[in-house]
Structure formats: C-alpha cells, structure tokens
Design a protein around this motif. Structure first.
Motif, short mmCIF file in Angstrom:
data_model
loop_
_atom_site.label_atom_id
_atom_site.label_comp_id
_atom_site.label_asym_id
_atom_site.label_seq_id
_atom_site.Cartn_x
_atom_site.Cartn_y
_atom_site.Cartn_z
N MET A 1 1.16 -0.93 -0.32
CA MET A 1 0.07 -0.08 0.03
C MET A 1 0.57 1.57 -0.10
O MET A 1 2.11 0.98 0.56
N HIS A 2 0.75 2.66 -0.29
CA HIS A 2 1.10 3.89 -0.32
C HIS A 2 0.39 4.50 -0.19
O HIS A 2 -0.82 4.94 -0.40
N GLY A 3 1.29 5.86 0.18
CA GLY A 3 0.18 6.79 0.26
C GLY A 3 0.37 7.81 -0.09
O GLY A 3 0.44 7.28 -1.30
N VAL A 4 -0.90 8.59 -0.23
CA VAL A 4 -1.07 9.34 -1.22
C VAL A 4 -0.51 10.34 -1.34
O VAL A 4 0.53 10.80 -0.84
N GLY A 5 -0.14 11.07 -2.97
CA GLY A 5 -0.06 12.08 -3.19
C GLY A 5 1.96 11.33 -4.36
O GLY A 5 1.53 10.07 -4.95
N THR A 6 2.84 12.28 -4.87
CA THR A 6 3.89 11.50 -5.47
C THR A 6 5.14 10.43 -5.01
O THR A 6 4.97 9.71 -5.58
N THR A 7 4.98 10.23 -4.00
CA THR A 7 5.50 9.58 -3.32
C THR A 7 4.86 8.39 -3.07
O THR A 7 4.09 8.96 -1.76
N LYS A 8 5.65 7.35 -3.48
CA LYS A 8 4.57 5.92 -2.72
C LYS A 8 5.54 5.44 -1.43
O LYS A 8 6.28 5.67 -1.60
N THR A 9 5.38 4.62 -0.39
CA THR A 9 5.49 4.37 0.84
C THR A 9 4.64 3.66 1.31
O THR A 9 3.24 3.73 0.94
N ALA A 10 5.36 2.68 1.96
CA ALA A 10 4.68 1.34 2.52
C ALA A 10 3.40 1.42 3.69
O ALA A 10 3.75 2.58 4.35
N GLY A 32 -3.56 8.84 5.22
CA GLY A 32 -3.23 9.06 3.44
C GLY A 32 -3.65 7.92 2.79
O GLY A 32 -4.61 8.34 1.44
N VAL A 33 -4.00 6.75 2.67
CA VAL A 33 -4.99 5.68 2.36
C VAL A 33 -6.26 5.72 2.41
O VAL A 33 -7.60 6.03 1.98
N LEU A 34 -6.66 5.95 3.58
CA LEU A 34 -7.90 6.36 3.95
C LEU A 34 -8.43 7.85 3.52
O LEU A 34 -9.61 7.54 3.52
N LYS A 35 -7.73 8.60 4.08
CA LYS A 35 -8.51 9.44 2.93
C LYS A 35 -8.53 9.22 1.49
O LYS A 35 -9.30 9.72 1.65
N GLU A 82 -2.08 7.01 -6.97
CA GLU A 82 -1.19 6.90 -6.42
C GLU A 82 -1.25 6.72 -4.64
O GLU A 82 -0.14 6.53 -3.70
N ALA A 83 -2.51 5.89 -4.20
CA ALA A 83 -2.82 5.35 -2.70
C ALA A 83 -2.43 4.09 -2.45
O ALA A 83 -1.77 3.96 -2.09
N GLY A 84 -1.72 3.88 -4.01
CA GLY A 84 -1.37 2.58 -4.35
C GLY A 84 -2.67 0.99 -3.94
O GLY A 84 -2.12 -0.16 -4.18
N LEU A 85 -4.09 1.65 -4.36
CA LEU A 85 -5.09 0.44 -4.09
C LEU A 85 -5.13 0.18 -5.85
O LEU A 85 -5.86 -0.75 -5.71
N LEU A 86 -5.22 1.11 -6.50
CA LEU A 86 -5.14 0.65 -7.61
C LEU A 86 -3.88 0.46 -9.01
O LEU A 86 -3.10 1.52 -9.07
N GLU A 87 -4.18 -0.47 -9.88
CA GLU A 87 -2.57 -0.09 -10.68
C GLU A 87 -3.61 0.74 -12.28
O GLU A 87 -4.69 0.36 -12.48
#
Length: 123
Positions: A1-10, A32-35, A82-87
């Motif tokens: 899972m990744h954070g919202v924004g341009t930088t993806k984080t675990a 960020g993901v919940l948002k 960007e949140a890592g929920l979709l490809e």
C-alpha cells in the motif's frame, strides 16, 4: 500500500487496533490511504472496477455508472492509484485500472482487530 501523493510509501506494519501505539509516520501513511478511500465516488470506483467482467475498467467504462464527468473520474482514479490501491495500464490511447489485491487486503488487515484476525484465519 502506498501513501497519497507523488511519493509512494509502504503501509505501516502495525495496526492502530493492535493494542500498541502506532508510530507517527505509520499513522500518516495510513491516514493518506484512508483519505483516498474516504470519498463515496472513490469507494464506488473501487467496487465498479472489482465487479467489472475482466476485473479492470477504463475511464469511459466508469463515467456513466458514476454520473460524473471524465475529468472528475480521472481525478479520483489518480488519487486511488497514487494511494497504491489501483494499478494503471496504458494500452494505446486508453488506460485501464485494476485493484491491487495485496493493498486492499493489507488495508482490511490493518483495520481488523487482532482477535477477529485470529478467528478469520482458523475458519
């Protein structure tokens, strides 16, 4: 899972429901993901994509069911990506979106209290 924004984080490894304090950085990533999912249109997008026959959809497949314009749907898809929920996969002039099952599962796991996790795993 990744954070919202341009930088993806675990995603954080510790659930806020695990009985121990969550670290600030982990809380920020999870927030960020919940948002990203805390919007009715985005929740509908996730469900529409998951329910699509091939498990994927393009913006043009999603505008009519949502009743939103193409730019608005694209905006929501970008946030979920960007949140890592979709490809996102580009094919010619079209972009297709699919869920990232591991990200959805990680989000569900983080929000499941430890007692409930143990019960689910034994079934």
């Amino acid at each position: 899972m990744h954070g919202v924004g341009t930088t993806k984080t675990a995603a954080p490894a510790v659930s806020p429901l695990a009985g121990e304090p969550i670290k600030r950085a982990d809380a920020e990533r999870l927030a960020g993901v919940l948002k990203a999912v805390a919007d009715p249109a985005r929740l509908r997008l996730l469900s529409l994509i998951q329910a699509a026959p091939e498990g994927e959809a393009s913006v043009s497949d999603l505008t009519a069911p949502l009743g939103l314009s193409q730019p608005t749907v694209s905006h929501h898809l970008r946030i979920l990506t960007e949140a890592g929920l979709l490809e996102r996969e580009k094919r010619g002039v079209w972009a297709y979106y699919r869920l990232v099952p591991s990200a959805i599962a990680a989000l569900a796991e983080l929000l499941t209290p430890p007692r409930k996790r143990a019960i689910r795993k034994t079934r």
